[in-house]
Design a protein around this motif. Structure first.
Motif, short mmCIF file in Angstrom:
data_model
loop_
_atom_site.label_atom_id
_atom_site.label_comp_id
_atom_site.label_asym_id
_atom_site.label_seq_id
_atom_site.Cartn_x
_atom_site.Cartn_y
_atom_site.Cartn_z
N PRO A 88 58.37 37.20 85.59
CA PRO A 88 58.01 35.82 85.30
C PRO A 88 56.68 35.67 84.55
CG PRO A 88 57.67 36.30 87.62
CD PRO A 88 58.32 37.51 87.02
N ASP A 89 55.87 36.73 84.49
CA ASP A 89 54.58 36.68 83.79
C ASP A 89 54.70 37.12 82.33
OD1 ASP A 89 53.20 35.80 86.04
OD2 ASP A 89 52.89 37.84 86.75
N LEU A 90 55.92 37.26 81.84
CA LEU A 90 56.20 37.77 80.51
C LEU A 90 55.94 36.72 79.43
CD1 LEU A 90 57.55 40.26 79.10
CD2 LEU A 90 59.71 39.03 79.34
N TRP A 91 55.25 37.15 78.37
CA TRP A 91 55.09 36.33 77.17
C TRP A 91 56.25 36.63 76.22
CZ3 TRP A 91 50.95 33.16 75.56
CH2 TRP A 91 49.84 33.15 76.40
N VAL A 92 56.75 35.62 75.54
CA VAL A 92 57.75 35.82 74.49
C VAL A 92 57.26 35.07 73.25
CG1 VAL A 92 60.14 35.54 73.76
CG2 VAL A 92 59.62 35.97 76.18
N ILE A 93 57.10 35.83 72.17
CA ILE A 93 56.69 35.27 70.88
C ILE A 93 57.89 35.39 69.94
CG2 ILE A 93 55.08 35.44 68.95
CD1 ILE A 93 53.80 34.84 71.73
N GLU A 94 58.26 34.28 69.31
CA GLU A 94 59.33 34.33 68.33
C GLU A 94 58.73 34.24 66.93
OE1 GLU A 94 63.51 32.24 66.98
OE2 GLU A 94 62.85 32.11 69.07
N VAL A 95 59.04 35.23 66.12
CA VAL A 95 58.58 35.30 64.74
C VAL A 95 59.80 35.05 63.85
CG1 VAL A 95 57.56 36.80 62.97
CG2 VAL A 95 56.79 36.97 65.36
N GLU A 96 59.66 34.18 62.87
CA GLU A 96 60.76 33.89 61.95
C GLU A 96 60.34 34.26 60.54
OE1 GLU A 96 61.60 29.74 62.53
OE2 GLU A 96 62.69 30.13 64.41
N ASP A 97 61.05 35.25 59.98
CA ASP A 97 60.70 35.69 58.63
C ASP A 97 61.93 36.31 57.98
OD1 ASP A 97 58.58 36.22 56.57
OD2 ASP A 97 59.26 38.27 56.92
N ARG A 98 62.36 35.73 56.88
CA ARG A 98 63.54 36.23 56.17
C ARG A 98 63.35 37.67 55.68
NH1 ARG A 98 67.06 32.17 55.53
NH2 ARG A 98 66.26 30.05 55.44
#
Length: 111
Positions: A88-98
């Motif tokens: 539950p302490d997990l970070w999630v970063i979403e990167v969007e790049d073609r």
């Protein structure tokens, strides 16, 4: 022994570096500011994605980014949900790049 950077400090620096490269990125899950683990999802906006996790290289002792999974974006999202169920302490970063750029291989981010 050098002091460890907090996870929040690393996240802020990573997001700033992505902004400078005109790469969209979002915090999808806010983990523990001090010591939360980080997952980086790279979506190429064509239905495909790759999920990176920081790991230790047992031969060198270095911290490296490894691919946890890749494929269809739905499958990658399901893997993220499973990981969040464990941590539950997990970070999630979403990167969007073609172009598929995450910048995780650059100096200061790779180790």
């Amino acid at each position: 022994m050098s002091p460890r950077l907090t996870t929040r400090f690393w996240i802020d620096a990573y997001l700033a570096r992505l902004r400078l490269a005109d790469i969209a990125a979002f915090v999808v899950a806010h983990g523990d500011d001090t010591a939360g683990a980080v997952l980086v999802k790279l979506a190429t906006l064509d239905g495909q994605a790759q999920l990176f996790q920081r790991s230790f290289d047992l031969t060198s002792g270095a911290r490296v980014w490894v691919t946890l999974t890749k494929g269809g974006e739905r499958d990658v999202d399901a893997a993220i949900q499973r990981q969040r169920g464990f941590d539950p302490d997990l970070w999630v970063i979403e990167v969007e790049d073609r172009q598929g750029r995450s910048l995780l291989d650059q100096d200061g981010l790779s180790a």
